[in-house]
Scaffold this motif. Sequence first.
Motif, PDB file in Angstrom:
ATOM      1  N   SER A 325      -4.049-113.331 -30.921  1.00 11.06           N
ATOM      2  CA  SER A 325      -4.263-114.192 -29.749  1.00 11.06           C
ATOM      3  C   SER A 325      -5.750-114.279 -29.423  1.00 11.06           C
ATOM      4  O   SER A 325      -6.545-113.448 -29.874  1.00 11.06           O
ATOM      5  CB  SER A 325      -3.514-113.627 -28.544  1.00 11.06           C
ATOM      6  N   ALA A 326      -6.116-115.283 -28.603  1.00 11.64           N
ATOM      7  CA  ALA A 326      -7.524-115.487 -28.237  1.00 11.64           C
ATOM      8  C   ALA A 326      -8.081-114.272 -27.500  1.00 11.64           C
ATOM      9  O   ALA A 326      -9.221-113.849 -27.732  1.00 11.64           O
ATOM     10  CB  ALA A 326      -7.654-116.744 -27.385  1.00 11.64           C
ATOM     11  N   SER A 327      -7.272-113.689 -26.619  1.00 13.88           N
ATOM     12  CA  SER A 327      -7.751-112.528 -25.848  1.00 13.88           C
ATOM     13  C   SER A 327      -7.958-111.322 -26.767  1.00 13.88           C
ATOM     14  O   SER A 327      -8.908-110.548 -26.601  1.00 13.88           O
ATOM     15  CB  SER A 327      -6.754-112.182 -24.738  1.00 13.88           C
ATOM     16  N   ASP A 328      -7.065-111.160 -27.785  1.00 13.88           N
ATOM     17  CA  ASP A 328      -7.217-110.043 -28.724  1.00 13.88           C
ATOM     18  C   ASP A 328      -8.438-110.236 -29.604  1.00 13.88           C
ATOM     19  O   ASP A 328      -9.108-109.269 -29.971  1.00 13.88           O
ATOM     20  CB  ASP A 328      -5.968-109.910 -29.602  1.00 13.88           C
ATOM     21  N   VAL A 329      -8.759-111.492 -29.925  1.00 14.08           N
ATOM     22  CA  VAL A 329      -9.949-111.779 -30.725  1.00 14.08           C
ATOM     23  C   VAL A 329     -11.196-111.332 -29.977  1.00 14.08           C
ATOM     24  O   VAL A 329     -12.109-110.733 -30.549  1.00 14.08           O
ATOM     25  CB  VAL A 329     -10.047-113.276 -31.068  1.00 14.08           C
ATOM     26  N   LYS A 330     -11.228-111.604 -28.668  1.00 15.92           N
ATOM     27  CA  LYS A 330     -12.398-111.224 -27.868  1.00 15.92           C
ATOM     28  C   LYS A 330     -12.566-109.713 -27.785  1.00 15.92           C
ATOM     29  O   LYS A 330     -13.672-109.215 -27.556  1.00 15.92           O
ATOM     30  CB  LYS A 330     -12.276-111.820 -26.468  1.00 15.92           C
ATOM     31  N   SER A 331     -11.450-108.984 -27.969  1.00 11.86           N
ATOM     32  CA  SER A 331     -11.506-107.517 -27.950  1.00 11.86           C
ATOM     33  C   SER A 331     -11.681-106.942 -29.346  1.00 11.86           C
ATOM     34  O   SER A 331     -11.760-105.714 -29.508  1.00 11.86           O
ATOM     35  CB  SER A 331     -10.211-106.953 -27.341  1.00 11.86           C
ATOM     36  N   SER A 332     -11.746-107.822 -30.348  1.00 13.08           N
ATOM     37  CA  SER A 332     -11.893-107.358 -31.729  1.00 13.08           C
ATOM     38  C   SER A 332     -13.364-107.110 -32.043  1.00 13.08           C
ATOM     39  O   SER A 332     -14.234-107.262 -31.185  1.00 13.08           O
ATOM     40  CB  SER A 332     -11.323-108.393 -32.696  1.00 13.08           C
ATOM     41  N   ARG A 333     -13.646-106.749 -33.286  1.00 14.01           N
ATOM     42  CA  ARG A 333     -15.019-106.474 -33.697  1.00 14.01           C
ATOM     43  C   ARG A 333     -15.900-107.727 -33.682  1.00 14.01           C
ATOM     44  O   ARG A 333     -17.120-107.624 -33.598  1.00 14.01           O
ATOM     45  CB  ARG A 333     -15.037-105.837 -35.099  1.00 14.01           C
ATOM     46  N   TRP A 334     -15.288-108.906 -33.734  1.00 12.00           N
ATOM     47  CA  TRP A 334     -16.069-110.130 -33.682  1.00 12.00           C
ATOM     48  C   TRP A 334     -16.456-110.480 -32.252  1.00 12.00           C
ATOM     49  O   TRP A 334     -17.470-111.133 -32.028  1.00 12.00           O
ATOM     50  CB  TRP A 334     -15.284-111.293 -34.307  1.00 12.00           C
ATOM     51  N   GLY A 335     -15.662-110.059 -31.301  1.00 20.96           N
ATOM     52  CA  GLY A 335     -15.956-110.315 -29.897  1.00 20.96           C
ATOM     53  C   GLY A 335     -15.892-111.793 -29.520  1.00 20.96           C
ATOM     54  O   GLY A 335     -15.185-112.575 -30.152  1.00 20.96           O
ATOM     55  N   LYS A 336     -16.672-112.141 -28.497  1.00 18.84           N
ATOM     56  CA  LYS A 336     -16.679-113.530 -28.034  1.00 18.84           C
ATOM     57  C   LYS A 336     -17.518-114.399 -28.974  1.00 18.84           C
ATOM     58  O   LYS A 336     -18.536-113.930 -29.501  1.00 18.84           O
ATOM     59  CB  LYS A 336     -17.251-113.604 -26.613  1.00 18.84           C
ATOM     60  N   PRO A 337     -17.127-115.666 -29.129  1.00 17.33           N
ATOM     61  CA  PRO A 337     -17.872-116.556 -30.035  1.00 17.33           C
ATOM     62  C   PRO A 337     -19.177-117.036 -29.405  1.00 17.33           C
ATOM     63  O   PRO A 337     -19.358-116.995 -28.186  1.00 17.33           O
ATOM     64  CB  PRO A 337     -16.908-117.708 -30.251  1.00 17.33           C
ATOM     65  N   MET A 338     -20.090-117.522 -30.269  1.00 18.63           N
ATOM     66  CA  MET A 338     -21.335-118.104 -29.781  1.00 18.63           C
ATOM     67  C   MET A 338     -21.055-119.419 -29.065  1.00 18.63           C
ATOM     68  O   MET A 338     -21.667-119.736 -28.050  1.00 18.63           O
ATOM     69  CB  MET A 338     -22.292-118.350 -30.963  1.00 18.63           C
ATOM     70  N   ARG A 339     -20.106-120.165 -29.621  1.00 13.38           N
ATOM     71  CA  ARG A 339     -19.670-121.406 -28.978  1.00 13.38           C
ATOM     72  C   ARG A 339     -18.283-121.760 -29.498  1.00 13.38           C
ATOM     73  O   ARG A 339     -17.827-121.238 -30.520  1.00 13.38           O
ATOM     74  CB  ARG A 339     -20.656-122.555 -29.245  1.00 13.38           C
ATOM     75  N   VAL A 340     -17.631-122.689 -28.767  1.00 17.27           N
ATOM     76  CA  VAL A 340     -16.277-123.116 -29.134  1.00 17.27           C
ATOM     77  C   VAL A 340     -16.258-124.638 -29.251  1.00 17.27           C
ATOM     78  O   VAL A 340     -16.669-125.352 -28.325  1.00 17.27           O
ATOM     79  CB  VAL A 340     -15.249-122.660 -28.079  1.00 17.27           C
ATOM     80  N   ASN A 341     -15.802-125.124 -30.402  1.00 16.34           N
ATOM     81  CA  ASN A 341     -15.593-126.562 -30.605  1.00 16.34           C
ATOM     82  C   ASN A 341     -14.110-126.835 -30.400  1.00 16.34           C
ATOM     83  O   ASN A 341     -13.272-126.356 -31.180  1.00 16.34           O
ATOM     84  CB  ASN A 341     -16.042-126.983 -32.006  1.00 16.34           C
ATOM     85  N   LYS A 342     -13.811-127.613 -29.375  1.00 18.32           N
ATOM     86  CA  LYS A 342     -12.418-127.803 -28.964  1.00 18.32           C
ATOM     87  C   LYS A 342     -11.958-129.235 -29.249  1.00 18.32           C
ATOM     88  O   LYS A 342     -12.658-130.202 -28.959  1.00 18.32           O
ATOM     89  CB  LYS A 342     -12.292-127.498 -27.477  1.00 18.32           C
ATOM     90  N   THR A 343     -10.715-129.356 -29.812  1.00 21.51           N
ATOM     91  CA  THR A 343     -10.131-130.673 -30.096  1.00 21.51           C
ATOM     92  C   THR A 343      -8.724-130.722 -29.531  1.00 21.51           C
ATOM     93  O   THR A 343      -7.902-129.852 -29.847  1.00 21.51           O
ATOM     94  CB  THR A 343     -10.073-130.941 -31.613  1.00 21.51           C
ATOM     95  N   THR A 344      -8.471-131.728 -28.674  1.00 16.65           N
ATOM     96  CA  THR A 344      -7.132-131.880 -28.101  1.00 16.65           C
ATOM     97  C   THR A 344      -6.410-132.999 -28.839  1.00 16.65           C
ATOM     98  O   THR A 344      -6.929-134.112 -28.960  1.00 16.65           O
ATOM     99  CB  THR A 344      -7.205-132.210 -26.602  1.00 16.65           C
ATOM    100  N   ILE A 345      -5.240-132.684 -29.361  1.00 17.90           N
ATOM    101  CA  ILE A 345      -4.459-133.677 -30.087  1.00 17.90           C
ATOM    102  C   ILE A 345      -3.096-133.798 -29.423  1.00 17.90           C
ATOM    103  O   ILE A 345      -2.791-133.103 -28.444  1.00 17.90           O
ATOM    104  CB  ILE A 345      -4.290-133.286 -31.565  1.00 17.90           C
ATOM    105  N   LYS A 346      -2.262-134.690 -29.994  1.00 20.07           N
ATOM    106  CA  LYS A 346      -0.952-134.986 -29.402  1.00 20.07           C
ATOM    107  C   LYS A 346      -0.083-133.737 -29.319  1.00 20.07           C
ATOM    108  O   LYS A 346       0.648-133.545 -28.326  1.00 20.07           O
ATOM    109  CB  LYS A 346      -0.265-136.059 -30.245  1.00 20.07           C
ATOM    110  N   TYR A 347      -0.213-132.864 -30.327  1.00 21.85           N
ATOM    111  CA  TYR A 347       0.711-131.728 -30.382  1.00 21.85           C
ATOM    112  C   TYR A 347       0.093-130.422 -29.887  1.00 21.85           C
ATOM    113  O   TYR A 347       0.693-129.365 -30.019  1.00 21.85           O
ATOM    114  CB  TYR A 347       1.214-131.546 -31.819  1.00 21.85           C
TER     115      TYR A 347
END
Length: 373
Positions: A325-347
């Motif tokens: 999950s996104a929250s687990d990723v932030k607690s992982s060794r990679w931590g928070k990202p430098m930036r997020v590219n977000k795309t909203t689609i129909k599904y």
Amino acid sequence: MSKVLTSMFLASFIVLLTGCDSEEKYQNTNVITTVEKYRNAITAIENQYWNQAVLVLNKLPEDYEDVSVLNAYANARLHYSMYDENNNYKSNADALVALESIPTNYEGEFASSINDFKNEVIEMEFNYLKNKLVKFVRNGNESMEEVNEIKEQLSLYVSNEEKEIIDIYSEIFIKKLNTESAIHKLEKIPKEYNGILQKEIEAMRKIFARQQEAIEKTINLSEQKKYEEAWKTIGKINWLFNDPEFKALLSYNIAMDYKVRGDKKKAIEEIMEIPDDYNGVFVDKITKFKELNKSEISEVKSEERRTERLVEKWEAMKEPSIGMSASDVKSSRWGKPMRVNKTTIKYGVREQWVYSGNRYLYLEDGFVTAIQE
């Protein structure tokens, strides 16, 4: 009629004589065969064909001549030859067992050869056990139970005085005695000792004498405040064990050298290498230094604890994985990202999380679907 009866009587007598003669020849043949076999066994032994000798002797009665003695001797030789070829300790032990079955009062044809061979096997066994003992105690990771087992086997060949010296030698290595204690133990061994561990004891005396000389010289240089020369003196010695006195003297003089050079932080770090339970030659000097720099030492210890906690936290963290999950990723060794590219689609929502080092995570509706490194 009388001629017929006479002829029949003569024929019967001849048959009887022939039968007796045949039985006697048969019996003589058996005796000769046994003698020949025995002589064949003797010849095989003389030519050192041990396997052949054993095969022949096994077919002869044990109570015939010296069959039982020669069979034991040939078997012992056979086992011993296996020891030479394969370096197999069990074969040597079997050779001894076979030789022990030979009566001590045996005075037959091979008495001298058997006696010489027995001495040779005993010497081989003795040297094997001695070398095994030295190897075990030098490794330092063998249990006293294993060492005692070897010493018990060696006790069959040595005097009580020798046993005591073996005990001293073993204790020094197994318990890793410090220089002072080891020298005290070695003083119990006579200077003129020339037993089975003569070379090992002489080498040990030289090593500990060298270590004691280095300790005394280091103390003298340190008292003169020649700290660099002091730690170099003791540091160049190849110590037999990790003697706590060696470590304390080395660390103390390195610390004092740093202090003289104005690097107090490194001096404190070095003095902290000395265990708090140290009670050797410089215990008063080391204790005084620690008391005078109590706050700095406390700060270094706190920093060490913080570092340890960070390391533990890092080790507990996981690498990102598919399905995380996104929250687990932030607690992982990679931590928070430098930036997020977000795309909203129909599904749903697709995201690209960008990290340093050309690393990317791809998420759909808040869960990792792909990892790019």
